[in-house]
Design a protein around this motif. Structure first.
Motif, PDB file in Angstrom:
ATOM      1  N   ILE A 195      37.802  55.828  45.005  1.00 39.08           N
ATOM      2  CA  ILE A 195      37.751  54.603  46.122  1.00 39.08           C
ATOM      3  C   ILE A 195      38.710  54.030  46.583  1.00 39.08           C
ATOM      4  N   HIS A 196      39.880  54.291  44.963  1.00 43.59           N
ATOM      5  CA  HIS A 196      40.915  53.787  44.876  1.00 43.59           C
ATOM      6  C   HIS A 196      41.612  55.049  44.312  1.00 43.59           C
ATOM      7  N   ASP A 197      42.677  55.247  45.215  1.00 45.38           N
ATOM      8  CA  ASP A 197      43.333  56.580  44.876  1.00 45.38           C
ATOM      9  C   ASP A 197      44.315  56.829  43.551  1.00 45.38           C
ATOM     10  N   LEU A 232      41.881  45.693  36.500  1.00 43.45           N
ATOM     11  CA  LEU A 232      41.071  45.473  36.061  1.00 43.45           C
ATOM     12  C   LEU A 232      39.319  44.484  37.498  1.00 43.45           C
ATOM     13  N   GLU A 233      40.540  44.278  38.618  1.00 42.40           N
ATOM     14  CA  GLU A 233      39.868  43.246  39.632  1.00 42.40           C
ATOM     15  C   GLU A 233      39.761  45.264  40.707  1.00 42.40           C
ATOM     16  N   GLN A 234      39.963  46.061  40.747  1.00 40.69           N
ATOM     17  CA  GLN A 234      39.647  47.484  41.182  1.00 40.69           C
ATOM     18  C   GLN A 234      38.381  47.472  40.704  1.00 40.69           C
ATOM     19  N   SER A 235      38.563  47.236  39.253  1.00 42.27           N
ATOM     20  CA  SER A 235      36.763  47.991  38.281  1.00 42.27           C
ATOM     21  C   SER A 235      35.692  47.271  38.323  1.00 42.27           C
ATOM     22  N   MET A 236      35.961  46.513  38.627  1.00 43.64           N
ATOM     23  CA  MET A 236      34.641  45.778  39.225  1.00 43.64           C
ATOM     24  C   MET A 236      35.023  44.312  39.705  1.00 43.64           C
ATOM     25  N   ASN A 237      33.238  44.341  39.999  1.00 36.55           N
ATOM     26  CA  ASN A 237      33.487  42.777  41.018  1.00 36.55           C
ATOM     27  C   ASN A 237      34.327  41.280  40.528  1.00 36.55           C
TER      28      ASN A 237
END
Ligand code: VJV
Ligand code: CA
Ligand code: ZN
Length: 393
Positions: free
Chosen positions: A352-354, A360-365
């Protein structure tokens, strides 16, 4: 290509069991053996195999599994078929034997092969460490810390860690077992409860009745009897939801540093369960890949022979990130590998993210609320230091 070179005078062995990867616990079961495929492919895209000795593991033999597990249990594990699944609509009276066949530990095709490959991987790693053929041995297919002598538990059927530590004890007088999976390492703790030749330390979320397995309270430190050598040789670090990298790293270094000084282990067995990462499907912590990896880096800095085991980890893209990063730490390439996942990495979109280090924001809502006060963490540290005063040195 990424400045990956073999460290001089230092050997890392990497033990893979690709046969494990094709097994399925069931459609929506959280344990996904293909996370090992994703991990291996990330390790390979970064060019890390050039810097390690790479081995395909064999299956552990019945005799090897029998070093810890009972014959009755192994015989059933080897012969049970998925059709023996208890309590299904067709077999309402069938009893659950050895906790096999429930929803946590289902019976599936090739189960015995899956288990013996995982154990083979960890035993091969232990043998490399015993023969001084590796300084760090990596066994991501192992780490199944809940399995008991005669019982499956929490997605674990064979306790490969106990088997590997039993190997280490042939050569090394004292083994330090460290467990950073979000769950309590109960099976390993129980197996070595009565000996002072293994000290077990688990960091985990602790909330009995709510969070599995419900054991591992702060005052669980081994047998209470004065005459039992295992007394004071179990350390538990019970934590609440949302712990951060900063808190976890400080706690880890303080506790493991004190244990190293007092206990003076001759080898380390480190279970690197990746369900302690932020955004894990079953986990509750706010750790990032860097914070998780910092624990591996600190253990490496102690300069002892070490095995790295896998364990939990239920968001496969993050499992692959953590274990690839930790492989780079083992070979000393962590400061040289690029943060961006290589262009040619298979399943690159799957991440998803490269980046190797999602925020943290990229790992969970929504990041979890941190329910660990610094005051409580200081109390935990104080209790552990008190326990260590009872440890002979
Ligand atoms: O909490 C439990 C036990 C129950 C009974 C079984 N139900 C499904 C869940 C509640 C009390 N088990 C835990 C086991 C966690 C094992 C962690 C293993 C490790 O990471 O430490 C090391 C490898 C649990 N938590 C979540 C689930 N089980 C769970 C199991 C499923 C599931 C969803 C959640 C099994 C099948 C399916 N979904 C389809
Ligand atoms: Ca743990
Ligand atoms: Zn776990």
């Amino acid at each position: 290509e990424y400045g990956i070179v073999r460290p001089k005078g230092y050997t890392v062995s990497f033990h893979a069991a690709p046969e494990m990867e094709k097994h399925h616990f069931g459609q929506t079961h959280p344990m996904k053996p293909w996370r090992l495929t994703l991990t291996k492919s990330l390790v390979t895209s970064y060019g890390m195999p050039f810097a390690m000795d790479n081995y395909l593991s064999r299956a552990a033999t019945y005799e090897e599994l029998n070093a810890f597990h009972s014959n009755e249990y192994l015989d059933y594990l080897a012969t049970a078929e998925p059709e023996d699944q208890p309590r299904d609509i067709d077999n309402p009276d069938k009893e659950v034997k050895f906790n096999l066949g429930g929803s946590d530990c289902p019976l599936f095709y090739g189960l015995y092969n899956y288990c013996s490959m995982s154990a083979g991987c960890s035993l091969d790693a232990a043998r490399k460490i015993c023969n001084n053929q590796a300084d760090i041995a990596v066994a991501w297919g192992g780490g199944l810390h809940h399995a008991k002598k005669s019982e499956a538990s929490g997605f674990c059927y064979i306790n490969d860690i106990v088997l590997a530590i039993l190997q280490l004890l042939r050569i090394y007088p004292r083994v330090l077992y460290i467990d950073i999976d979000v769950h309590h390492g109960d099976g390993v703790e129980e197996a070595f409860f009565s000996t002072d030749r293994v000290m077990t330390v688990s960091f985990h979320k602790y909330q009995p009745e709510v969070f599995f397995p419900g054991t591992g309270s702060l005052d669980d430190n081994g047998p209470k009897s004065e005459h039992n050598p295992g007394a004071h040789h179990a350390i538990n670090v019970p934590l609440n939801d949302g712990i951060t990298d900063e808190q976890y790293e400080a706690l880890f270094k303080n506790i493991i540093g004190a244990i190293n000084e007092r206990y003076r282990p001759s080898a380390i067995a480190l279970q690197c369960g990746a369900d302690s990462l932020a955004g894990d499907r079953l986990g509750r912590f706010n750790l990032r890949v860097q914070g998780h990896g910092a624990c591996v880096k600190y253990c490496k800095s102690l300069g002892l022979p070490m095995i790295l085991f896998g364990g939990g980890g239920y968001t496969p893209r993050n499992v692959a990130r953590a274990w690839a990063y930790e492989t780079s730490i083992a070979i000393g390439a962590d400061t040289r590998i690029p943060e961006t996942i290589p262009e040619h990495a298979p399943w690159r979109e799957h991440f998803i993210h490269d980046t190797l280090f999602p925020t943290l924001e990229q790992s969970m809502n929504e990041p979890r609320h941190n329910r660990n006060s610094d005051k409580r963490l200081r109390e935990i540290v104080a209790h552990v230091h008190e326990q260590l005063r009872f440890v002979e040195h």
